[in-house]
Design an enzyme around this catalytic site. Sequence first.
Site, short mmCIF file in Angstrom:
data_model
loop_
_atom_site.label_atom_id
_atom_site.label_comp_id
_atom_site.label_asym_id
_atom_site.label_seq_id
_atom_site.Cartn_x
_atom_site.Cartn_y
_atom_site.Cartn_z
N LYS A 136 -9.14 -57.98 70.17
CA LYS A 136 -8.36 -57.20 70.06
C LYS A 136 -8.00 -56.59 71.46
O LYS A 136 -8.71 -56.91 72.34
CB LYS A 136 -8.91 -55.98 69.42
CG LYS A 136 -10.23 -55.27 69.95
CD LYS A 136 -10.37 -53.88 69.07
CE LYS A 136 -11.41 -53.02 69.82
NZ LYS A 136 -11.71 -51.92 69.09
N HIS A 189 -20.35 -80.92 86.25
CA HIS A 189 -20.83 -82.45 86.36
C HIS A 189 -19.76 -83.15 86.18
O HIS A 189 -19.15 -83.11 84.86
CB HIS A 189 -22.25 -82.69 86.06
CG HIS A 189 -23.32 -82.15 86.90
ND1 HIS A 189 -23.88 -82.50 88.12
CD2 HIS A 189 -24.12 -80.83 86.60
CE1 HIS A 189 -24.93 -81.79 88.39
NE2 HIS A 189 -25.05 -80.90 87.66
N THR A 229 -13.77 -70.19 78.22
CA THR A 229 -13.08 -71.47 78.48
C THR A 229 -12.01 -71.07 79.36
O THR A 229 -11.45 -72.17 79.87
CB THR A 229 -13.10 -72.41 77.51
OG1 THR A 229 -12.27 -71.93 76.43
CG2 THR A 229 -14.34 -72.50 76.88
N LYS A 230 -11.08 -70.09 79.05
CA LYS A 230 -10.03 -69.75 79.60
C LYS A 230 -9.67 -68.47 80.17
O LYS A 230 -10.46 -67.43 79.59
CB LYS A 230 -8.77 -70.25 78.88
CG LYS A 230 -8.74 -69.52 77.45
CD LYS A 230 -7.48 -70.11 76.65
CE LYS A 230 -7.50 -69.45 75.10
NZ LYS A 230 -6.48 -69.90 74.27
#
Length: 196
Positions: free
Chosen positions: A194, A124, A176-177
């Site tokens: 790792k 949003h 988030t990535k």
Amino acid sequence: MNKESIRKWLKSSPRLKKLLDSLIMNKVQARPRLYIRIFAAMYQHRGKHSIIYKSVRMDTPPYRKLSLGDYSIIESYCCINNSVGDVIIGDHTRIGIGNIIIGPVTIGNNVNLAQNITVTALNHNYSDPDVLIDKQGFTISAITISDDVWIGANAVILPGVTIGRHSVIAAGAVVTKDVLPNSLVAGVPAVIKKRI
């Protein structure tokens, strides 16, 4: 007339698109109307020996694609939503109890999602403090989960993320990535712990 030409035609007529959308989607319940859901088996693709448990909430209008591969399972109390983008799930993949998947999302083959995972390609907008968040719209950024991935319980996969092949996402991680192939990631936000 194919689906893409129908979509273009509807985009050129916003009033007609709004009317059709109101006939298909219940805005209060934020899901397809009952008389649409009754025909879901006709417009959803389900591979051979695939299973969707009865308690799964299938918010899948017919104008987007839902595809579940061969020998794949969507377990109890999940919510699958393709209202803003297609949801494609590969072969031999298990979507665990209580997962929420909001498209556009592509999940590969031999993927295991544990319990209570959120995979959402929708976010949003909220930048204008003078406008209610509900009135600011949303952005969409597709998620890709490659083949042979294991995601632990209570993880969150955020919009725009690609998870590489043979990776493990630890329980409770917030991704988030992008995750490189053959990686184990954990934490909030998730970082590589790792290489596998």
